[in-house]
Design a protein around this motif. Structure first.
Motif, PDB file in Angstrom:
ATOM      1  N   UNK A 215       0.833  -1.208   0.000  1.00  0.00           N
ATOM      2  CA  UNK A 215       0.000   0.000   0.000  1.00  0.00           C
ATOM      3  C   UNK A 215       0.866   1.256   0.000  1.00  0.00           C
ATOM      4  N   UNK A 216       1.917   1.263   0.827  1.00  0.00           N
ATOM      5  CA  UNK A 216       2.786   2.434   0.922  1.00  0.00           C
ATOM      6  C   UNK A 216       3.518   2.685  -0.388  1.00  0.00           C
ATOM      7  N   UNK A 217       3.767   1.620  -1.147  1.00  0.00           N
ATOM      8  CA  UNK A 217       4.472   1.757  -2.428  1.00  0.00           C
ATOM      9  C   UNK A 217       3.744   2.733  -3.355  1.00  0.00           C
ATOM     10  N   UNK A 218       2.410   2.710  -3.356  1.00  0.00           N
ATOM     11  CA  UNK A 218       1.653   3.596  -4.241  1.00  0.00           C
ATOM     12  C   UNK A 218       1.837   5.057  -3.832  1.00  0.00           C
ATOM     13  N   UNK A 219       1.827   5.325  -2.515  1.00  0.00           N
ATOM     14  CA  UNK A 219       2.050   6.702  -2.049  1.00  0.00           C
ATOM     15  C   UNK A 219       3.476   7.149  -2.357  1.00  0.00           C
ATOM     16  N   UNK A 220       4.417   6.236  -2.191  1.00  0.00           N
ATOM     17  CA  UNK A 220       5.813   6.547  -2.504  1.00  0.00           C
ATOM     18  C   UNK A 220       5.969   6.877  -3.983  1.00  0.00           C
TER      19      UNK A 220
ATOM     20  N   UNK B 179      -3.913  15.853   1.016  1.00  0.00           N
ATOM     21  CA  UNK B 179      -5.066  15.308   1.736  1.00  0.00           C
ATOM     22  C   UNK B 179      -5.220  13.815   1.477  1.00  0.00           C
ATOM     23  N   UNK B 180      -4.956  13.387   0.240  1.00  0.00           N
ATOM     24  CA  UNK B 180      -5.074  11.966  -0.099  1.00  0.00           C
ATOM     25  C   UNK B 180      -4.045  11.135   0.659  1.00  0.00           C
ATOM     26  N   UNK B 181      -2.806  11.626   0.742  1.00  0.00           N
ATOM     27  CA  UNK B 181      -1.760  10.867   1.444  1.00  0.00           C
ATOM     28  C   UNK B 181      -1.988  10.906   2.952  1.00  0.00           C
ATOM     29  N   UNK B 182      -2.534  12.009   3.474  1.00  0.00           N
ATOM     30  CA  UNK B 182      -2.876  12.045   4.899  1.00  0.00           C
ATOM     31  C   UNK B 182      -3.940  10.995   5.225  1.00  0.00           C
ATOM     32  N   UNK B 183      -4.946  10.904   4.363  1.00  0.00           N
ATOM     33  CA  UNK B 183      -5.965   9.871   4.573  1.00  0.00           C
ATOM     34  C   UNK B 183      -5.361   8.482   4.430  1.00  0.00           C
TER      35      UNK B 183
ATOM     36  N   UNK C 190      -9.364  -7.591   8.602  1.00  0.00           N
ATOM     37  CA  UNK C 190     -10.045  -7.340   7.329  1.00  0.00           C
ATOM     38  C   UNK C 190     -10.374  -5.850   7.249  1.00  0.00           C
ATOM     39  N   UNK C 191      -9.670  -5.129   6.384  1.00  0.00           N
ATOM     40  CA  UNK C 191      -9.872  -3.688   6.246  1.00  0.00           C
ATOM     41  C   UNK C 191     -10.823  -3.336   5.105  1.00  0.00           C
ATOM     42  N   UNK C 192     -11.480  -4.360   4.543  1.00  0.00           N
ATOM     43  CA  UNK C 192     -12.462  -4.107   3.494  1.00  0.00           C
ATOM     44  C   UNK C 192     -11.833  -3.464   2.262  1.00  0.00           C
ATOM     45  N   UNK C 193     -12.591  -2.587   1.634  1.00  0.00           N
ATOM     46  CA  UNK C 193     -12.117  -1.927   0.417  1.00  0.00           C
ATOM     47  C   UNK C 193     -11.616  -0.515   0.709  1.00  0.00           C
ATOM     48  N   UNK C 194     -11.236  -0.267   1.969  1.00  0.00           N
ATOM     49  CA  UNK C 194     -10.738   1.068   2.318  1.00  0.00           C
ATOM     50  C   UNK C 194      -9.497   1.403   1.503  1.00  0.00           C
TER      51      UNK C 194
ATOM     52  N   UNK D  80      -8.550   0.305  -1.400  1.00  0.00           N
ATOM     53  CA  UNK D  80      -8.854   0.556  -2.815  1.00  0.00           C
ATOM     54  C   UNK D  80      -9.433   1.958  -3.002  1.00  0.00           C
ATOM     55  N   UNK D  81     -10.330   2.377  -2.090  1.00  0.00           N
ATOM     56  CA  UNK D  81     -10.916   3.720  -2.197  1.00  0.00           C
ATOM     57  C   UNK D  81      -9.849   4.801  -2.034  1.00  0.00           C
ATOM     58  N   UNK D  82      -8.936   4.575  -1.099  1.00  0.00           N
ATOM     59  CA  UNK D  82      -7.884   5.564  -0.875  1.00  0.00           C
ATOM     60  C   UNK D  82      -6.945   5.658  -2.074  1.00  0.00           C
ATOM     61  N   UNK D  83      -6.649   4.512  -2.688  1.00  0.00           N
ATOM     62  CA  UNK D  83      -5.768   4.534  -3.860  1.00  0.00           C
ATOM     63  C   UNK D  83      -6.455   5.201  -5.049  1.00  0.00           C
ATOM     64  N   UNK D  84      -7.775   5.015  -5.165  1.00  0.00           N
ATOM     65  CA  UNK D  84      -8.512   5.708  -6.225  1.00  0.00           C
ATOM     66  C   UNK D  84      -8.434   7.215  -6.026  1.00  0.00           C
ATOM     67  N   UNK D  85      -8.586   7.642  -4.773  1.00  0.00           N
ATOM     68  CA  UNK D  85      -8.466   9.067  -4.463  1.00  0.00           C
ATOM     69  C   UNK D  85      -7.049   9.566  -4.744  1.00  0.00           C
TER      70      UNK D  85
END
Length: 685
Positions: free
Chosen positions: A63-68, A87-91, A106-110, A112-117
């Motif tokens: 997950x962190x790889x995408x923000x990086x 704001x997206x990276x803070x979230x 299980x973190x659900x699709x949280x 995926x939603x954050x990566x879309x944002x």
């Protein structure tokens, strides 16, 4: 001897890394074009990703790889840093915390939603992966043109002997170097000891890498960023023209260190000329000593161990008090000498222990930058957070308990206090509202204030709400301070509607209960149209204090020494003369005093030579009339039982040397009682 859990150590370091990332992101919101801040956030994300993968937190690393990657594009100038990206990276950072704390949940699709944002914030796509090098031959002219655009580096590095035991994988570092471009790797095994002296968990190999890449020096530093402090690293830039003239760069990437080591030696004519850029000289003589010296600078200790040590120091202080009492009643000179020495040592140990427990309030104030940022986006208000006195130190227990009350107060200031930008401009104020968090020390307490420059408290609405709720009688006379204190009543709220921020009337009630549990007090000052200020007066420590032991009747009590200004003698004549007004003249000013013998209803006659102990909190002073001042006393604070929680006169108890119990006076309550008595006498007279 307990062994630290590597995963627990990672979680602690990951929390610090996330705090640093958050601080960098919040700074970036005000300076979107600051490249240093962009680099700092990128390095933090890179570190978190690498360490997460190292300790098996694969979901966190992925997950962190995408923000990086998003911040890597900002670093390279492909996209601009925007408030939406921050704001997206803070979230996303909040999700990273969840992945650290509960990696198997299980973190659900949280995610995926954050990566879309995140993808929307960087233009709908992430950085494309680097193309693999083509395994086809190219003409010599084209190869020469490509070589001129690339940098060549010679990298020599060695890791501490215990690096693999700590979770560092050197092969992973080599793989990251290969990702940067073409490289040849050679392992140096000369430091490996004989087999009978070899420790399997220790690392004795160093590496010599020749890298040809389009990346600059910073990309190489990013590879070693997580282990840079404990390793020996030398990076030298190779003169490309000399290297190309002498021998063409090998097109095939070395598959493994072993293969590189077995390659044929380079002829002398093919050795390129090295031009040093920045080199850290290798010190192979005593690498262990260097790493031990660095490790000795800071030691992580669980907070529970500090609490346990504090309890032991408290018991030692009580035992020392018992010894001092026995020594004072004995004629043995040697015993008295030993008692005085132990008293000195226990005092120094207590002071040292108290310093270990003290934490700067900056650790508390830093949490509110994110809160203010989020509330500003939620409310549409322009808010500036100002912090003052961040170096003021408070007991760590106080810091932990104050976090929630301050959250309620800051949210209340933003929701109720600050106006909207349009309203502020209409009233002649600047568009941006200011919330100021400040801390300062005053005697034995710390004063933490939350101030805003908003509309202030509407006293008519407070009174109307209090009367409708039955808290006060209609038309009941109240001082301004008493009226403002009504906002801390349970269920009290002047909000017209319930929102995510306020309106339920529970926040301020929590603030009051928490502050009172800390033996503190709350002061409110509000000017209509100019803003409000809420001040929390909290004791510096909740463990051990210096106290003044006094006698009232047959009972003994402790007054916190930090609140004592001076001691005076009250003669019998002055005592009789002051009956009915309870004031003493102290350097041309009248100071009200309380007769503790009457307050505690001891039923005893006053001593001939009574004493007045003048105490203060802030600018307010009051005198306490006692029968005898026994002397100073190192006071180990013990909590009162649940049956005595509502006794406001006392803040705790302590055990004396003879095993008896002495109650600790609540200075703030007594000063307030004295000031109230003064006001009543002035009204009556």
């Amino acid at each position: 001897m307990s062994t630290l859990d590597p995963v627990a150590v990672f979680r602690t370091e990951a929390a610090e890394c996330l705090e640093a990332i958050e601080a960098g992101l919040l700074d970036l919101t005000h300076q979107l074009d600051n490249k240093d801040l962009v680099d700092a956030v990128f390095r933090g994300l890179h570190t978190l990703k690498g360490s997460g993968a190292m300790f098996g937190f694969e979901a966190l690393a992925a997950f962190t790889h995408h923000c990086e990657t998003a911040f890597d594009r900002v670093r390279k100038g492909e996209v601009a840093a925007t408030s939406e990206l921050v704001a997206a990276v803070l979230a996303a950072q909040d999700h990273m915390r969840a992945l650290v704390d509960q990696p198997d949940a299980d973190h659900g699709d949280i995610g995926h939603k954050l990566l879309t944002q995140l993808q929307a914030a960087v233009g709908g796509r992430e950085a494309a992966p680097a193309a693999a090098p083509a395994a086809v031959s190219v003409p010599a002219a084209a190869r020469d043109a490509a070589a001129k655009k690339k940098n060549s580096w010679r990298i020599r590095f060695s890791l501490p002997a215990n690096s693999m035991a700590n979770g560092t994988n050197p092969l992973g570092l080599l793989d990251e170097l290969r990702d940067l471009g073409e490289c040849a790797v050679r392992a140096n095994t000369s430091a490996i000891p004989p087999l009978d002296e070899l420790t399997p968990t220790e690392l004795h190999i160093s590496w010599d890498v020749t890298l040809t890449s389009e990346q600059d020096r910073s990309a190489i530093d990013d590879v070693f960023i997580f282990v840079l402090d404990d390793m020996d690293l030398s990076v030298e830039e190779i003169d490309v023209s000399a290297a190309v003239t002498a021998a063409p760069v090998e097109e095939k990437v070395a598959p493994a260190p072993v293969a590189a080591a077995s390659a044929a030696p380079v002829p002398p004519a093919a050795v390129p000329e090295f031009r040093p850029v920045e080199a850290v000289p290798a010190k192979r003589e005593a690498p262990a000593a260097v790493s031990q010296a660095k490790a000795a600078e800071n030691v992580r200790v669980p907070a529970e161990r500090l609490d346990e040590l504090m309890d032991r120091v408290g018991e030692l202080v009580i035992a020392q008090s018992r010894l001092s009492q026995l020594a004072s009643a004995s004629a043995d000179i040697a015993l008295r000498s030993v008692s005085e020495e132990i008293e000195r040592l226990s005092g120094e140990l207590r002071d040292t222990m108290m310093v270990l427990r003290m934490v700067p309030v900056a650790t508390l104030f830093s949490r509110f930058r994110r809160l203010v940022h989020d509330l500003a986006r939620e409310t549409g208000k322009v808010i500036e957070l100002v912090t003052e006195g961040e170096s003021t130190e408070v007991d760590k227990t106080v810091i932990e308990r104050l976090a929630d009350p301050l959250v309620h107060l800051v949210r209340n200031s933003i929701d109720h206090g600050l106006e909207t930008p349009a309203d502020r401009l209409a009233s002649g104020k600047s568009e941006a509202g200011t919330v100021t968090l400040s801390a300062r020390q005053a005697g034995g307490e710390v004063i933490i204030s939350i101030k805003d420059d908003g509309r202030g408290i509407n006293r008519e609405r407070v009174r109307a709400k209090a009367e409708s709720s039955g808290l006060i009688q209609p038309g009941q006379p109240l001082s301004d301070s008493e009226l403002l204190q009504l906002i801390f009543a349970p269920g009290f709220s002047t909000a017209a509607a319930i929102t995510n921020l306020s309106g339920r009337g529970v926040g301020m009630d929590v603030v009051k209960k928490t502050v009172e549990a800390l033996r503190g007090a709350i002061d409110i000052v509000s000017v209509p149209g100019q803003g409000s200020e809420v001040s929390l007066r909290i004791p510096l420590t909740l463990a051990i204090i210096d106290g003044l032991l006094v006698r009232v009747g047959a009972g003994r009590y402790v007054i916190p020494l930090s609140a004592v200004e001076e001691c005076l003698e009250l003669s019998l004549e002055e005592d009789l003369r002051s009956r009915g007004r309870s004031f003493i003249s102290l350097r041309d000013s009248l100071v009200p005093f309380l007769r503790l013998r009457d307050l505690f209803r001891t039923g005893t006659k006053p001593d001939v030579h009574q004493k007045v102990v003048v105490i203060s909190t802030g600018t307010e002073r009051v005198g306490l009339v006692v029968d005898q001042i026994i002397g100073d006393h190192q006071t180990v604070i013990k909590s009162m039982s649940k049956l005595h929680n509502n006794v406001a006169t006392f803040s705790g108890a302590t055990i004396l040397g003879d095993g008896s119990v002495a109650l600790i006076l609540d200075v703030g309550h007594l000063v307030a009682a004295g000031q109230q008595q003064e006001a009543q006498l002035r009204v009556a007279g």
